[in-house]
Write a protein that holds these residues in place. Structure first.
Motif, short mmCIF file in Angstrom:
data_model
loop_
_atom_site.label_atom_id
_atom_site.label_comp_id
_atom_site.label_asym_id
_atom_site.label_seq_id
_atom_site.Cartn_x
_atom_site.Cartn_y
_atom_site.Cartn_z
N ALA A 127 0.83 -1.21 0.00
CA ALA A 127 0.00 0.00 0.00
C ALA A 127 0.86 1.26 0.00
CB ALA A 127 -0.93 -0.01 1.21
N ALA A 128 2.01 1.18 0.68
CA ALA A 128 2.91 2.32 0.73
C ALA A 128 4.33 1.84 0.96
CB ALA A 128 2.51 3.30 1.83
N GLY A 129 5.29 2.62 0.50
CA GLY A 129 6.70 2.38 0.76
C GLY A 129 7.34 3.65 1.25
N VAL A 130 8.17 3.56 2.26
CA VAL A 130 8.81 4.72 2.87
C VAL A 130 10.33 4.54 2.80
CG1 VAL A 130 8.99 6.17 4.93
CG2 VAL A 130 6.85 4.95 4.44
N VAL A 131 11.03 5.58 2.37
CA VAL A 131 12.49 5.55 2.33
C VAL A 131 13.02 6.48 3.41
CG1 VAL A 131 14.54 5.98 0.94
CG2 VAL A 131 12.48 5.04 -0.14
N VAL A 132 13.85 5.93 4.30
CA VAL A 132 14.40 6.72 5.41
C VAL A 132 15.92 6.63 5.38
CG1 VAL A 132 12.36 6.29 6.83
CG2 VAL A 132 14.35 4.79 7.07
N PRO A 133 16.63 7.67 5.87
CA PRO A 133 18.09 7.59 5.95
C PRO A 133 18.49 6.56 7.00
CG PRO A 133 17.31 9.86 6.20
CD PRO A 133 16.11 8.97 6.33
N GLU A 134 19.55 5.82 6.69
CA GLU A 134 20.03 4.80 7.62
C GLU A 134 20.42 5.42 8.96
OE1 GLU A 134 22.76 0.96 6.92
OE2 GLU A 134 23.84 2.86 6.69
N ALA A 135 21.02 6.63 8.92
CA ALA A 135 21.49 7.26 10.14
C ALA A 135 20.42 8.07 10.86
CB ALA A 135 22.68 8.17 9.83
N ALA A 136 19.26 8.27 10.22
CA ALA A 136 18.18 9.06 10.85
C ALA A 136 16.84 8.44 10.47
CB ALA A 136 18.26 10.52 10.38
N PRO A 137 16.53 7.27 11.03
CA PRO A 137 15.33 6.54 10.61
C PRO A 137 14.02 7.22 10.96
CG PRO A 137 16.39 5.46 12.48
CD PRO A 137 17.33 6.52 12.01
N ASP A 138 14.07 8.31 11.73
CA ASP A 138 12.84 9.04 12.04
C ASP A 138 12.51 10.05 10.94
OD1 ASP A 138 15.21 10.37 12.79
OD2 ASP A 138 14.08 11.78 14.01
N VAL A 139 13.40 10.24 9.98
CA VAL A 139 13.18 11.17 8.87
C VAL A 139 12.70 10.39 7.65
CG1 VAL A 139 14.26 12.83 7.31
CG2 VAL A 139 14.95 12.74 9.72
N GLU A 140 11.54 10.76 7.11
CA GLU A 140 10.99 10.08 5.94
C GLU A 140 11.28 10.93 4.71
OE1 GLU A 140 6.94 8.92 6.69
OE2 GLU A 140 7.51 7.69 8.41
N LEU A 141 12.17 10.43 3.85
CA LEU A 141 12.65 11.21 2.70
C LEU A 141 11.73 11.13 1.50
CD1 LEU A 141 16.45 10.28 2.71
CD2 LEU A 141 15.42 12.44 3.43
N VAL A 142 11.28 9.92 1.20
CA VAL A 142 10.50 9.66 -0.02
C VAL A 142 9.41 8.67 0.32
CG1 VAL A 142 10.60 8.80 -2.41
CG2 VAL A 142 12.55 10.03 -1.45
N HIS A 143 8.26 8.87 -0.31
CA HIS A 143 7.13 7.96 -0.12
C HIS A 143 6.65 7.43 -1.46
CE1 HIS A 143 7.04 10.30 3.63
NE2 HIS A 143 6.42 9.28 4.17
N PHE A 144 6.34 6.14 -1.50
CA PHE A 144 5.65 5.53 -2.64
C PHE A 144 4.25 5.15 -2.18
CE2 PHE A 144 10.14 4.58 -3.32
CZ PHE A 144 10.32 4.93 -4.65
N ALA A 168 3.57 11.00 5.91
CA ALA A 168 3.81 10.08 7.02
C ALA A 168 2.50 9.68 7.69
CB ALA A 168 4.75 10.73 8.03
N GLY A 169 1.60 10.66 7.88
CA GLY A 169 0.32 10.36 8.48
C GLY A 169 -0.52 9.42 7.63
N ALA A 170 -0.48 9.60 6.32
CA ALA A 170 -1.22 8.71 5.43
C ALA A 170 -0.67 7.29 5.49
CB ALA A 170 -1.15 9.25 3.99
N ALA A 171 0.65 7.15 5.52
CA ALA A 171 1.26 5.83 5.62
C ALA A 171 0.89 5.16 6.94
CB ALA A 171 2.77 5.93 5.47
N GLN A 172 0.88 5.93 8.04
CA GLN A 172 0.51 5.38 9.33
C GLN A 172 -0.94 4.90 9.34
OE1 GLN A 172 1.43 8.57 12.03
NE2 GLN A 172 3.64 8.34 11.79
N TRP A 173 -1.83 5.67 8.69
CA TRP A 173 -3.24 5.27 8.62
C TRP A 173 -3.38 3.95 7.86
CZ3 TRP A 173 -7.08 3.86 5.35
CH2 TRP A 173 -8.40 3.97 5.79
N LEU A 174 -2.68 3.84 6.76
CA LEU A 174 -2.75 2.60 5.98
C LEU A 174 -2.27 1.41 6.81
CD1 LEU A 174 -1.41 3.97 2.58
CD2 LEU A 174 -3.70 3.05 2.99
N ARG A 175 -1.18 1.60 7.54
CA ARG A 175 -0.66 0.50 8.38
C ARG A 175 -1.67 0.14 9.47
NH1 ARG A 175 3.89 2.62 9.64
NH2 ARG A 175 5.31 1.39 8.34
N ALA A 176 -2.26 1.15 10.09
CA ALA A 176 -3.23 0.91 11.16
C ALA A 176 -4.48 0.20 10.67
CB ALA A 176 -3.60 2.22 11.84
N HIS A 177 -4.77 0.35 9.39
CA HIS A 177 -5.98 -0.27 8.83
C HIS A 177 -5.65 -1.49 7.96
CE1 HIS A 177 -7.56 3.59 10.17
NE2 HIS A 177 -8.76 3.04 10.14
#
Length: 328
Positions: A127-144, A168-177
């Protein structure tokens, strides 16, 4: 797959420069930030790209055109003020149709390819893919996203009217559902352009990868060292250009030391000054102020010395068309 580039930020931390210049158009190594972002989009094999803009959007459209020069097809969507991803998605709904798409921020530099993540997403279609930096996994750089995101955004907007919906909020909603949301890491260089420090850091990184080119006019009394670009129509007289550095088309550099890590913009004039770790934007004039270090000089600005030459280094952020006299 299509792309959606969010370029509606106001750049408040880069004022006064961004009062008249969208931060996405600040040049890094001679090209706007958003042009580097579009390089990343094209690297994924994506051609159809929507760009969401706000104030200054007409400048972005003028700079990028229809995208054909970059091998892309660009469609522009205008927000009256930054309203977040959810509103941007509603503007681009017909453009996106039922296609999968990738979301980039127009102010975030990602210098290395994520084509492998795009290929995995296209093959597996979570449903979604998130790309995060290896050194800063709390930062979401790119979303599919697949078209499932439209349901997520509609639900979030209904639950919290007036709140800006983020990718990020949309990806979280998809995961929660029950949606399959996958995260991949990115190990290359990245930088979100929010401040003068960010601009200069990204500028240094891009200049470090500069391929030299000597197409301008350099007189016999000048010295060129390191990786340097002298564009057609540029003129260097009795000066030292120390790479990595760029002297852009139509610029005149006379009796000056440029670099390292400096870009002199199109049609600029620099006389009797050492400029390093700095950007001097189109049409600006700098005459003798000793040394400018860590500076951003806006388009068609005039920076000059009020007294004698040879002063210690200075760091300036100067907006477009400004006139600055530096006291000795």
């Amino acid at each position: 797959m299509k792309a959606l580039v969010l370029s509606g930020g106001t750049g408040t931390r880069l004022r006064p420069l961004t009062h008249s210049l969208p931060k996405q158009l600040i040049p890094l190594a001679g090209r706007p930030v958003v042009a580097h972002v579009l390089d990343s989009v094209r690297d994924l094999g994506v051609r159809e790209t929507g760009i969401v803009v706000t104030d200054g959007g007409e400048q972005i459209e003028q700079a990028l055109g229809d995208g054909s020069r970059s091998g892309l097809s660009l469609t522009y969507f205008r927000q009256d003020t930054p309203r977040g991803f959810g509103h941007a998605l509603s503007l681009a709904r017909d453009f996106l149709g039922d296609d999968d798409f990738v979301v980039y921020r127009g102010d975030t530099l990602v210098t290395e390819s994520i084509a492998d993540r795009a290929a995995a997403f296209a093959a597996e279609r979570p449903a979604a893919g998130v790309v995060v930096p290896e050194a800063a996994p709390d930062v979401e750089l790119v979303h599919f996203f697949t078209p499932a995101v439209h349901e997520a955004v509609a639900a979030l907007a209904a639950d919290r009217p007036g709140d800006a919906v983020t990718p990020a909020g949309a990806a979280q909603w998809l995961r929660a559902h029950g949606g399959d949301v996958r995260t991949g890491t990115y190990t290359g260089y990245w930088r979100r352009i929010a401040s003068a420090e960010d601009v200069l850091a990204a500028h240094r990184t891009l200049l470090d990868g500069l391929a030299p080119a000597m197409d301008g006019d350099v007189d016999a009394q000048s010295r060129i060292t390191g990786h340097v670009v002298i564009e057609p129509g540029a003129k260097v007289v009795r000066s030292w250009i120390e790479g990595p550095a760029v002297v852009s088309a139509g610029a005149l550099v006379e009796e000056s030391h440029i670099g390292p890590h400096a870009t002199i913009g199109r049609d600029c004039s620099v006389h009797g000054t050492h400029v390093d770790d700095s950007l001097v934007l189109e049409g600006a004039t700098v005459s003798p102020v000793g040394r400018l270090h860590g500076s951003l000089i806006g388009r068609f600005a005039h920076v000059s010395a009020a007294g004698r030459d040879g002063a210690p280094r200075r760091s300036l952020v100067v907006g477009d068309h400004a006139r600055v006299e530096v006291a000795e």
